[in-house]
Design a protein around this motif. Structure first.
Motif, mmCIF file in Angstrom:
data_model
loop_
_atom_site.group_PDB
_atom_site.id
_atom_site.type_symbol
_atom_site.label_atom_id
_atom_site.label_comp_id
_atom_site.label_asym_id
_atom_site.label_seq_id
_atom_site.Cartn_x
_atom_site.Cartn_y
_atom_site.Cartn_z
ATOM 1 N N LEU A 167 -2.960 -3.592 3.121
ATOM 2 C CA LEU A 167 -1.534 -3.337 3.197
ATOM 3 C C LEU A 167 -0.752 -4.606 2.884
ATOM 4 O O LEU A 167 -1.207 -5.712 3.164
ATOM 5 C CB LEU A 167 -1.151 -2.838 4.597
ATOM 6 C CG LEU A 167 -1.824 -1.552 5.076
ATOM 7 C CD1 LEU A 167 -1.416 -1.256 6.505
ATOM 8 C CD2 LEU A 167 -1.457 -0.386 4.166
ATOM 9 N N GLU A 171 4.328 -3.147 4.329
ATOM 10 C CA GLU A 171 3.651 -1.918 4.731
ATOM 11 C C GLU A 171 3.013 -2.035 6.114
ATOM 12 O O GLU A 171 2.809 -1.014 6.780
ATOM 13 C CB GLU A 171 2.585 -1.560 3.697
ATOM 14 C CG GLU A 171 3.149 -1.176 2.337
ATOM 15 C CD GLU A 171 2.084 -1.054 1.269
ATOM 16 O OE1 GLU A 171 2.389 -0.556 0.179
ATOM 17 O OE2 GLU A 171 0.937 -1.482 1.530
ATOM 18 N N TYR A 174 5.050 -0.303 8.791
ATOM 19 C CA TYR A 174 5.283 1.136 8.738
ATOM 20 C C TYR A 174 4.751 1.805 10.009
ATOM 21 O O TYR A 174 3.738 1.368 10.579
ATOM 22 C CB TYR A 174 4.575 1.762 7.538
ATOM 23 C CG TYR A 174 5.174 1.445 6.191
ATOM 24 C CD1 TYR A 174 6.285 0.623 6.060
ATOM 25 C CD2 TYR A 174 4.621 1.976 5.021
ATOM 26 C CE1 TYR A 174 6.828 0.337 4.815
ATOM 27 C CE2 TYR A 174 5.155 1.693 3.771
ATOM 28 C CZ TYR A 174 6.249 0.861 3.678
ATOM 29 O OH TYR A 174 6.778 0.576 2.448
ATOM 30 N N LEU A 179 2.047 5.365 7.353
ATOM 31 C CA LEU A 179 0.839 4.763 6.794
ATOM 32 C C LEU A 179 -0.112 5.833 6.276
ATOM 33 O O LEU A 179 -0.699 5.697 5.192
ATOM 34 C CB LEU A 179 0.145 3.905 7.851
ATOM 35 C CG LEU A 179 0.769 2.543 8.173
ATOM 36 C CD1 LEU A 179 -0.039 1.832 9.245
ATOM 37 C CD2 LEU A 179 0.839 1.683 6.922
ATOM 38 N N LEU A 182 1.387 7.071 3.189
ATOM 39 C CA LEU A 182 1.201 6.089 2.122
ATOM 40 C C LEU A 182 -0.184 6.214 1.505
ATOM 41 O O LEU A 182 -0.340 6.113 0.282
ATOM 42 C CB LEU A 182 1.419 4.681 2.668
ATOM 43 C CG LEU A 182 1.064 3.524 1.730
ATOM 44 C CD1 LEU A 182 2.002 3.507 0.518
ATOM 45 C CD2 LEU A 182 1.130 2.190 2.470
#
Length: 502
Positions: A167, A171, A174, A179, A182
């Protein structure tokens, strides 16, 4: 034989040709780009494995980087690759000394053995649906996934590809649900060529199976873009318990290593002006001696330098005029070449574009701006009004115009627009023009439509001479028919937008 007949029929249908001497017939396997492909799947070629197995034990960071770079090619065939290579990665940090210890001596052959015992990836079967199983791990700060297909003979799932990545700094912050989302979005884009309408995406986060849930009503624009991508993809994620999501969970907790940092290089002594000149000349395809020969020949046709060469090379030169004397100030004549200020080579007009191109558009020049390009050239070369010529060349440079945005402040006061209440309620519309013609239709313009709320974009190829009626038809076909009607369209005062037709 039937397969060969199909391939040859397709080649004949599309007027394509193959060289017989480069073809192999009646084989059950083939080598392609370092891979061996047969009916069992895809695996690395033996030559690749031999190069890794014979690699000596590294003595410094450079050797270790070379070994890890070679081993990284096998990453998609080796589960838990980063977990095995983790001890070796610690030696790439420049903040710690390079001390090869027992743990590294153990990891080095273990990595070779893991690569040697690699997994064979299955060949995609277009008749079977692909199952994408992603997962995210906040503790390991990574996401991972596996693309699988069910084997018709055994009834078991076989992997098509493994994937994982770390990540980024943003990120990491998050929430857990984002996540997991993502991971779905990232690997759906990476393996989009695998996915079809009958494909499945398995997730162990149950809230991601229903994007119409009210918990998504006040989500961020980033999540709204993800939801729109999933709606266009046409695949609804299915929930499986976390205990069943073993492969993707393992990949996310054993992510690939981040890019190693470079070691600080030792300070180098700056080369002299003649050495810099030769280096710049050697960058081009023309040798330096050829370039200097062209300079000598070009002086005779240059209106600025030709009188100077004639005056300085004459045995008994006449008294120069005041204007010529001003030109000749600080200019010397050596070996048929003119130098200004000691070491700055005088370049005739016929070679101006070549010299500017080598210092601005060559692979080592990075397309610098006018100031930096001029300073770089002014230390090596001279001709009158060099600044103007550099500016004209760079302003007309096609890659610079494509990739560099304007850095000037916008004129006038800005009036912020109201925030839309839902996606595609309000859009921005403009044209990207003066592009190289492409395709059979010779498109040279792109109509860009951007949703003001979620920042999603629709790019429509068109022509610069397209009329208001044609522009409206393209907008209706690619925007209105897919996203519905908009309450507001924001554009500039292009005649195609302010005409009575709209």
């Amino acid at each position: 034989v039937e397969h060969i007949h199909r391939v040859l029929s397709l080649l004949r249908e599309h007027d394509l040709y193959v060289k017989v001497t480069k073809c192999t017939w009646m084989r059950k396997w083939a080598k392609f780009l370092g891979l061996v492909i047969d009916e069992g799947g895809v695996r690395p070629a033996p030559e690749k494995l031999q190069g890794l197995q014979e690699f000596p034990e590294p003595k410094d960071r450079t050797g270790l980087r070379q070994f890890l770079g070679l081993a990284n090619w096998f990453r998609r065939f080796v589960p838990h690759f980063s977990h095995i290579v983790a001890p070796l990665l610690s030696l790439l940090r420049t903040t710690v000394p390079f001390n090869w210890k027992a743990e590294h001596s153990l990891a080095f052959p273990l990595l070779k053995k893991a690569v040697l015992d690699h997994a064979t990836l299955a060949l995609p079967d277009p008749k079977q649906p692909v199952v994408l199983v992603p997962d995210a791990s906040l503790s390991a700060q990574a996401i991972g996934a596996v693309a699988m297909q069910r084997d018709c003979a055994s009834g078991r799932f076989r992997p098509l590809a493994f994937g994982s990545r770390r990540l980024t700094g943003a990120e990491v912050n998050y929430p857990v649900r984002e996540l997991e989302f993502l991971a779905i979005i990232h690997f759906a884009k990476v393996w989009k060529h695998f996915l079809a309408a009958d494909s499945e995406i398995w997730t162990d986060h149950q809230s991601l199976t229903n994007f119409n849930h009210r918990s998504f009503e006040h989500c961020s624009p980033r999540v709204r873009r993800w939801i729109e991508f999933m709606q266009e993809l046409g695949i609804q994620p299915k929930y499986i318990p976390g205990k069943a999501n073993i492969v993707a969970d393992a990949l996310s907790r054993n992510p690939p290593p981040s890019a190693p940092q470079r070691e600080p290089s030792a300070p180098r002594q700056e080369p002299s002006a003649p050495e810099q000149e030769l280096r710049v000349l050697q960058v081009s395809a023309v040798p330096s001696r050829e370039f200097l020969r062209k300079c000598r020949e070009g002086y005779a046709h240059d209106p600025f330098f030709s009188p100077i060469v004639w005056n300085l090379s004459a045995l008994r030169p006449p008294t120069p005029s005041p204007e010529l004397a001003l030109r000749m100030r600080d200019i010397t004549f050596r070996d048929g070449l003119l130098y200004y200020g000691g070491d700055r080579l005088c370049v005739p007009r016929s070679l101006h574009k070549q010299v500017i191109g080598e210092n601005h558009a060559s692979p080592h020049s990075a397309h610098l701006g006018i100031n930096k390009t001029y300073k770089k050239m002014a230390s090596l070369y001279y001709w009158p009004k060099m600044w103007r010529d550099v500016g004209v060349y760079i302003r007309a440079c096609d890659p610079c115009q494509r990739s560099k945005g304007p850095n000037a402040l916008p004129p006038g006061l800005l009036h912020p627009l109201s925030v839309p209440s839902q996606p595609w309620e309000s859009v921005c519309l403009d044209f990207l023009t003066d592009l190289p013609p492409s395709g059979d239709e010779r498109y040279d313009t792109i109509m860009v439509v951007v949703c003001r709320l979620i920042k999603a974009a629709i790019l429509v190829p068109t022509h610069r001479i397209a009329s208001a009626e044609e522009t409206a038809r393209l907008y209706r076909r690619f925007v209105t028919c897919k996203k519905g009607y908009q309450r507001q369209i924001v554009s500039d005062r292009d005649p195609r937008f302010v005409s009575k037709f709209w």
